[in-house]
Design a protein around this motif. Structure first.
Motif, short mmCIF file in Angstrom:
data_model
loop_
_atom_site.label_atom_id
_atom_site.label_comp_id
_atom_site.label_asym_id
_atom_site.label_seq_id
_atom_site.Cartn_x
_atom_site.Cartn_y
_atom_site.Cartn_z
N UNK A 134 0.86 -1.19 0.00
CA UNK A 134 0.00 0.00 0.00
C UNK A 134 0.89 1.23 0.00
N UNK A 135 0.65 2.14 -0.93
CA UNK A 135 1.45 3.35 -1.02
C UNK A 135 1.04 4.34 0.06
N UNK A 136 1.93 4.68 0.99
CA UNK A 136 1.57 5.69 2.01
C UNK A 136 1.25 7.04 1.39
N UNK A 137 1.93 7.37 0.31
CA UNK A 137 1.67 8.66 -0.34
C UNK A 137 0.26 8.68 -0.90
N UNK A 138 -0.13 7.59 -1.59
CA UNK A 138 -1.46 7.53 -2.18
C UNK A 138 -2.55 7.43 -1.12
N UNK A 139 -2.27 6.69 -0.05
CA UNK A 139 -3.29 6.43 0.96
C UNK A 139 -3.44 7.56 1.97
N UNK A 140 -2.33 8.19 2.37
CA UNK A 140 -2.37 9.15 3.46
C UNK A 140 -2.09 10.59 3.03
N UNK A 141 -1.08 10.78 2.20
CA UNK A 141 -0.57 12.13 1.95
C UNK A 141 -1.37 12.86 0.89
N UNK A 142 -1.69 12.19 -0.21
CA UNK A 142 -2.44 12.86 -1.29
C UNK A 142 -3.77 13.42 -0.79
#
Length: 262
Positions: A134-142
């Protein structure tokens, strides 16, 4: 006999700057990837708006009043009271409004984002998400960065209206200004690109505040104390970048868009 390794001075700052730009690029590309975390976006949008809307409205009133009083005093000394409305309103819309919104979003919403991501990082939740694919950038940051951008644009309109209304009230009531002259000078010199650049600044400033907060949250040094230090650093770095970018955007705007009537 081994020689001690020396680090080149300034490489740490350059490395952090590179990481910040890399994260910004990853966030921009992640906006168009699927699946899109719409629920997370709505939750973050509501949270950031709830913690910033009241302070923003309260700050915009005295800010618009101070600008109107200062400009009104200067125009009275120069005998140009008829330009008070245009000068104060344009100062609020072009400069004060996006900066106020961005600073409050960075101080309130950005610090919360940094603390949340930083706490996830030291609990190794970010690493666990990466291991699971799971991409933290895609899931949390974006979603958080997009929420900062959306709230900044909406609050910028609120600050513009409240600041202009406050400036009008204080100029007319406290400085015996003429309501008709105030509005006439504003309508004579203001133009739609002034509002466009204000909203564009708010959009860019919201992006900067969100990316800086996420970057420092992903890179805390140490445990809980490191997260606290990262929160402080995110606010300071965001403030510095916001003022620098505001200078660049203002200079470009004044070169590209000619003043009304010129």
């Amino acid at each position: 006999m081994t020689t001690p390794s020396h680090t080149v001075p300034g490489t740490g700052a350059l490395r952090e700057t590179g990481k910040l730009f890399a994260l910004a690029g990853a966030v921009l590309s992640g906006i168009f990837k699927r699946p899109f975390q719409f629920r997370e976006l709505v939750e973050q949008f509501w949270f950031i708006a709830s913690v910033t809307i009241l302070p923003t409205a309260l700050v915009s009133i005295p800010f618009g009043a101070v600008i109107a009083l200062q400009v009104g005093s200067l125009t009275q000394q120069l005998g140009a009271q008829s330009f008070t409305g245009a000068a104060s309103v344009l100062a609020v819309i072009q400069q004060a409004s996006p900066l106020i919104v961005a600073l409050l979003i960075s101080g309130a919403g950005g610090s919360a984002i940094c603390a949340d991501i930083g706490s996830r990082k030291i609990r190794e939740e970010i690493d666990a998400m990466t291991v699971m694919g799971v991409s933290p950038i895609q899931r949390l940051i974006v979603p958080r960065v997009l929420a900062c951008m959306g709230v900044a644009v909406l609050l910028n309109g609120l600050v513009s209206v409240v600041g202009v209304a406050g400036g009008y009230f204080f100029n007319v009531i406290m400085q015996d200004g003429t309501p008709g002259a105030y509005l006439a000078s504003f309508s004579a010199l203001a133009q739609l690109p002034d509002l466009y650049i204000s909203e564009l600044k708010a959009l860019i400033f919201g992006f900067i505040a969100g990316v800086v907060a996420a970057h420092r949250g992903l890179n805390p040094r140490g445990g809980p104390k490191g997260v606290g230090d990262a929160v402080n650093q995110s606010v300071v770095i965001a403030f510095l970048l916001l003022f620098f970018v505001n200078l660049v955007l203002t200079a470009i705007y004044l070169q590209v868009v000619p003043p009304k009537g010129s």
